[in-house]
Design an enzyme around this catalytic site. Sequence first.
Site, PDB file in Angstrom:
ATOM      1  CE  LYS A 203       1.189   9.478 -26.296  1.00 31.06           C
ATOM      2  NZ  LYS A 203       0.582  10.487 -27.804  1.00 31.06           N
TER       3      LYS A 203
ATOM      4  CG  HIS B 196      -2.813   3.720 -22.380  1.00 32.20           C
ATOM      5  ND1 HIS B 196      -1.801   2.977 -22.442  1.00 32.20           N
ATOM      6  CD2 HIS B 196      -4.142   3.999 -22.485  1.00 32.20           C
ATOM      7  CE1 HIS B 196      -2.712   2.884 -24.082  1.00 32.20           C
ATOM      8  NE2 HIS B 196      -4.101   3.637 -24.112  1.00 32.20           N
TER       9      HIS B 196
END
Length: 513
Positions: free
Chosen positions: A209, A267
Amino acid sequence: MAAESVAQWVNPLRDEQDKRVPHIAGPCSLVIFGVTGDLARKKLMPAVYDLASRGLLPPGFALVGFARRDWAHEDFAEIVKEAVKEHSRTKFRDEVWERIAEGTRFVKGTFDDAEAFTRLAQTLKDLDEERGTGGNHAFYLSIPPGAFPVVLEQLSKSGLADPEPDEWRRVVIEKPFGHDLASAKELNALVNKVFPEHTVFRIDHYLGKETVQNILALRFANQLFDPIWNAHYVDHVQITMAEDIGLGGRAGYYDGIGAARDVIQNHLLQLLAFTAMEEPINFEPSELQAEKIKVLSSTRLIEPLDDTTARGQYGPGWQGSVPVVGLLEEEGFAKDSKTETYAAITLEVDTRRWAGVPFYLRTGKRLGRRVTEIAVVFKRAPHLPFEKTMTEELGQNAIVIRVQPDEGVTMRFGSKVPGSSMEVRDVNMDFSYGQAFTESSPEAYERLILDVLLGVPSLFPVNAEVELSWRILDPALDHWAEHGKPEEYESGTWGPASADRMLERTGREWRRP
């Protein structure tokens, strides 16, 4: 120097003369195992099309699917076309699709079928001759971890994992990377027996991202932040990944895994590493990975775990204006399931920069809204020359990096309210990707697949990162396993009461994004 290095890393696909020009992948193919699954249909196939649409794939690129279906090449191409039309980010164009379709192939077979892998090897050899793929092939294992051993064994026995000189073979692995430290070590050994570590790409899609990569630009390209990015000024850090959806239909994957294994181990600990790491010498993959490993090596759970961790399981409630059921009423979950849908832990990074600063990590399903963010919350000013009534609405300064869905950065600080009296309250200064840049951000899988084909491993965790993450999390998992069921929380709220108590014990509170 630092700003230039960051620019090169944030988009490492640069020409030496013009750093704005991205590199195009060389001759190669991408082989997808598990091509009939949701991930392939919703993310991988559309990402391949979007890369081709942006001119980042070579003319002779080939896409190969492997599955049990009785499909001809043309049938598979039609499946890919439907997925692309439904899920691609860029506009569908016939001329782009025709280039992809020419190199699309399908191999029928099961993972334990040696003859199918022989056919796959022949298909790739034919593509080398017909499409000029040059013996360069990436194998994407979009399959359950339980199927890894047999697929890796077949790739090895068929010779598919062994390139000739001046060729390459790479393997892409989706999480979960094991379910604890012992299983992660076993999995790493299994993979590395067939593929050397430098050819293994472990996908953590959050690292693809733009806003995650922007953490490095924010920190190391700006003198503004570095002097205050330490324990002298930072009170604590909150890293949140909240989802407003439940787990209906996902019991087969999620039950027995839980929120901590699903999100925190990969994550959130990766986001912590980016937030806490020291400036690397440069942004070569090995240097970046070395700094992340230093952070994870220095990170530990704060005890006692009864007070510094929390876990929960969503019960019935409301999601917006819609009534929803609890996890135990979701299809596929046992009525006595102990799987947590909310997990929060307190960590400390034992380095000079961060000593004494708690890092609070939390994730959950059926929470108040969908949001992923990193909030660096600063200490209060040591002296305020104001009357108490003037600053009673003033909170703590914060820098909030919004990873999704509204990508950007917010700075919260105190400002005088207009008027004749002196009253100070919080205001926000906001940077939004959508408003600052005309070009939309690529999907994470676009960036990651391109990096695989280019052999750029900056955004992929290596063995040591995976194993260190499990070393950090395992004590919490063991502690929870000994203490019965997770605490129920109402759907649509922000988690169990124990999570609030976790911060209240030190006079802090969770942000409500």
